[in-house]
Design a protein around this motif. Sequence first.
Motif, mmCIF file in Angstrom:
data_model
loop_
_atom_site.group_PDB
_atom_site.id
_atom_site.type_symbol
_atom_site.label_atom_id
_atom_site.label_comp_id
_atom_site.label_asym_id
_atom_site.label_seq_id
_atom_site.Cartn_x
_atom_site.Cartn_y
_atom_site.Cartn_z
ATOM 1 N N LYS A 272 0.618 1.546 10.467
ATOM 2 C CA LYS A 272 1.705 1.504 9.488
ATOM 3 C C LYS A 272 1.412 2.348 8.254
ATOM 4 C CE LYS A 272 3.037 -3.114 10.959
ATOM 5 N NZ LYS A 272 3.104 -4.522 10.582
ATOM 6 N N VAL A 273 0.128 2.544 7.933
ATOM 7 C CA VAL A 273 -0.236 3.329 6.743
ATOM 8 C C VAL A 273 -0.794 4.703 7.121
ATOM 9 C CG1 VAL A 273 -0.629 1.286 5.311
ATOM 10 C CG2 VAL A 273 -2.539 2.274 6.578
ATOM 11 N N ALA A 274 -0.665 5.085 8.383
ATOM 12 C CA ALA A 274 -1.235 6.347 8.867
ATOM 13 C C ALA A 274 -0.690 7.558 8.124
ATOM 14 C CB ALA A 274 -0.996 6.493 10.366
ATOM 15 N N ARG A 275 0.549 7.509 7.696
ATOM 16 C CA ARG A 275 1.165 8.659 7.016
ATOM 17 C C ARG A 275 0.750 8.796 5.557
ATOM 18 N NH1 ARG A 275 7.138 6.325 5.651
ATOM 19 N NH2 ARG A 275 6.352 4.253 5.245
ATOM 20 N N LEU B 61 0.824 -1.217 0.000
ATOM 21 C CA LEU B 61 0.000 0.000 0.000
ATOM 22 C C LEU B 61 0.854 1.261 0.000
ATOM 23 C CD1 LEU B 61 -2.933 -0.961 2.378
ATOM 24 C CD2 LEU B 61 -2.915 -0.827 -0.116
ATOM 25 N N LEU B 62 1.910 1.282 0.787
ATOM 26 C CA LEU B 62 2.784 2.462 0.830
ATOM 27 C C LEU B 62 3.479 2.666 -0.515
ATOM 28 C CD1 LEU B 62 4.229 2.143 4.431
ATOM 29 C CD2 LEU B 62 2.518 3.789 3.600
ATOM 30 N N GLY C 209 -1.395 9.920 3.027
ATOM 31 C CA GLY C 209 -2.508 10.863 2.917
ATOM 32 C C GLY C 209 -3.436 10.609 1.750
ATOM 33 N N ASN C 210 -2.990 9.838 0.770
ATOM 34 C CA ASN C 210 -3.803 9.600 -0.422
ATOM 35 C C ASN C 210 -4.443 8.209 -0.429
ATOM 36 O OD1 ASN C 210 -1.295 8.363 -0.742
ATOM 37 N ND2 ASN C 210 -1.220 8.702 -2.940
ATOM 38 N N LEU C 211 -4.597 7.615 0.754
ATOM 39 C CA LEU C 211 -5.152 6.260 0.875
ATOM 40 C C LEU C 211 -6.550 6.295 1.479
ATOM 41 C CD1 LEU C 211 -4.796 3.114 0.882
ATOM 42 C CD2 LEU C 211 -3.806 3.375 3.167
ATOM 43 N N GLN C 212 -7.467 5.568 0.850
ATOM 44 C CA GLN C 212 -8.806 5.352 1.394
ATOM 45 C C GLN C 212 -9.021 3.851 1.525
ATOM 46 O OE1 GLN C 212 -11.302 7.376 -1.538
ATOM 47 N NE2 GLN C 212 -11.848 8.831 0.053
ATOM 48 N N VAL C 213 -9.641 3.431 2.627
ATOM 49 C CA VAL C 213 -9.866 2.010 2.865
ATOM 50 C C VAL C 213 -11.344 1.786 3.170
ATOM 51 C CG1 VAL C 213 -9.236 0.002 4.252
ATOM 52 C CG2 VAL C 213 -7.520 1.768 3.762
ATOM 53 N N TYR C 214 -11.945 0.840 2.468
ATOM 54 C CA TYR C 214 -13.343 0.470 2.655
ATOM 55 C C TYR C 214 -13.421 -1.028 2.930
ATOM 56 C CZ TYR C 214 -14.220 4.986 0.519
ATOM 57 O OH TYR C 214 -14.222 6.325 0.248
ATOM 58 N N ALA C 215 -14.451 -1.447 3.636
ATOM 59 C CA ALA C 215 -14.619 -2.869 3.957
ATOM 60 C C ALA C 215 -16.028 -3.322 3.614
ATOM 61 C CB ALA C 215 -14.338 -3.106 5.440
ATOM 62 N N LEU C 216 -16.119 -4.587 3.219
ATOM 63 C CA LEU C 216 -17.403 -5.219 2.922
ATOM 64 C C LEU C 216 -17.631 -6.350 3.917
ATOM 65 C CD1 LEU C 216 -17.044 -5.565 -0.956
ATOM 66 C CD2 LEU C 216 -18.354 -3.832 0.288
ATOM 67 N N ASP C 217 -18.879 -6.584 4.265
ATOM 68 C CA ASP C 217 -19.249 -7.659 5.169
ATOM 69 C C ASP C 217 -19.023 -9.010 4.491
ATOM 70 O OD1 ASP C 217 -20.731 -8.725 7.591
ATOM 71 O OD2 ASP C 217 -22.027 -9.435 5.958
ATOM 72 N N ALA C 218 -18.441 -9.951 5.238
ATOM 73 C CA ALA C 218 -18.087 -11.260 4.681
ATOM 74 C C ALA C 218 -19.313 -12.033 4.188
ATOM 75 C CB ALA C 218 -17.330 -12.085 5.720
ATOM 76 N N GLU C 219 -20.405 -11.977 4.921
ATOM 77 C CA GLU C 219 -21.606 -12.715 4.496
ATOM 78 C C GLU C 219 -22.199 -12.122 3.221
ATOM 79 O OE1 GLU C 219 -22.499 -15.623 5.779
ATOM 80 O OE2 GLU C 219 -20.737 -15.362 7.042
ATOM 81 N N ALA C 220 -22.147 -10.797 3.112
ATOM 82 C CA ALA C 220 -22.687 -10.138 1.919
ATOM 83 C C ALA C 220 -21.867 -10.476 0.677
ATOM 84 C CB ALA C 220 -22.737 -8.626 2.136
ATOM 85 N N THR C 221 -20.539 -10.554 0.824
ATOM 86 C CA THR C 221 -19.722 -10.896 -0.347
ATOM 87 C C THR C 221 -19.893 -12.357 -0.748
ATOM 88 O OG1 THR C 221 -17.751 -11.269 1.025
ATOM 89 C CG2 THR C 221 -18.017 -9.074 0.038
ATOM 90 N N LYS C 222 -20.185 -13.219 0.218
ATOM 91 C CA LYS C 222 -20.497 -14.621 -0.119
ATOM 92 C C LYS C 222 -21.785 -14.672 -0.951
ATOM 93 C CE LYS C 222 -17.506 -17.112 2.423
ATOM 94 N NZ LYS C 222 -16.259 -17.289 1.722
ATOM 95 N N ALA C 223 -22.784 -13.872 -0.558
ATOM 96 C CA ALA C 223 -24.034 -13.809 -1.315
ATOM 97 C C ALA C 223 -23.798 -13.198 -2.695
ATOM 98 C CB ALA C 223 -25.072 -13.011 -0.540
ATOM 99 N N LEU C 224 -22.895 -12.215 -2.771
ATOM 100 C CA LEU C 224 -22.555 -11.600 -4.056
ATOM 101 C C LEU C 224 -21.935 -12.628 -4.997
ATOM 102 C CD1 LEU C 224 -22.407 -8.928 -5.661
ATOM 103 C CD2 LEU C 224 -20.140 -8.587 -4.656
ATOM 104 N N ALA C 225 -21.118 -13.520 -4.461
ATOM 105 C CA ALA C 225 -20.465 -14.561 -5.266
ATOM 106 C C ALA C 225 -21.490 -15.459 -5.955
ATOM 107 C CB ALA C 225 -19.537 -15.394 -4.387
#
Length: 179
Positions: A123-126, A94-95, A128-144
């Motif tokens: 470790k990635v706090a510095r 990521l860095l 400034g151009n990073l965005q992080v998003y998360a998806l729920d594990a059960e929802a991604t299983k349903a998406l599959a």
Amino acid sequence: MALRATIYKADIHVADNDRGYYGSHAVTVARHPSETDERLMVRLLAYALWVQADERLVFTRGLSETDEPDLWNLDLTGAIQQWVEIGLPDDRRLLKACGRAEHVVVLAYGRGVGMWWSGIRDKVARAGNLQVYALDAEATKALAALADRSMDLSVNVTDRNAWVSCARGDVSLDVQCLR
């Protein structure tokens, strides 16, 4: 004999009320032999979440190439405007991406997201151009379960909630902002 990638075709109709973007895109995606349906569908969702009218966001060689993200947006000079990672990349990757691209986005999914994020957050706090998003594990299983070699997907986004529907069914995914 080496296994070959499987080709998937998708017509993606995006109605993103958060960004004010509405468009339709025909994409062809190669699924690496070691890639799951879940990861493939999360890649398609990431495309729908960050595509723009100029259609410069494209799928890369992904798992086949270690120096490329899953998706990227290059400007006309070849400079990386946007770097999109899928999954749980390590902090060094990521860095490095933050140094190469103007904007870096991670769409994390799976059961280990919480542990992964607590391990790399500082470790990635510095970066400034990073965005992080998360998806729920059960929802991604349903998406599959919606994966098919030829898909017609509608992706409706409102208040960081993505509703994905097709002939095989529909799934609602909360796109949680971690950073």
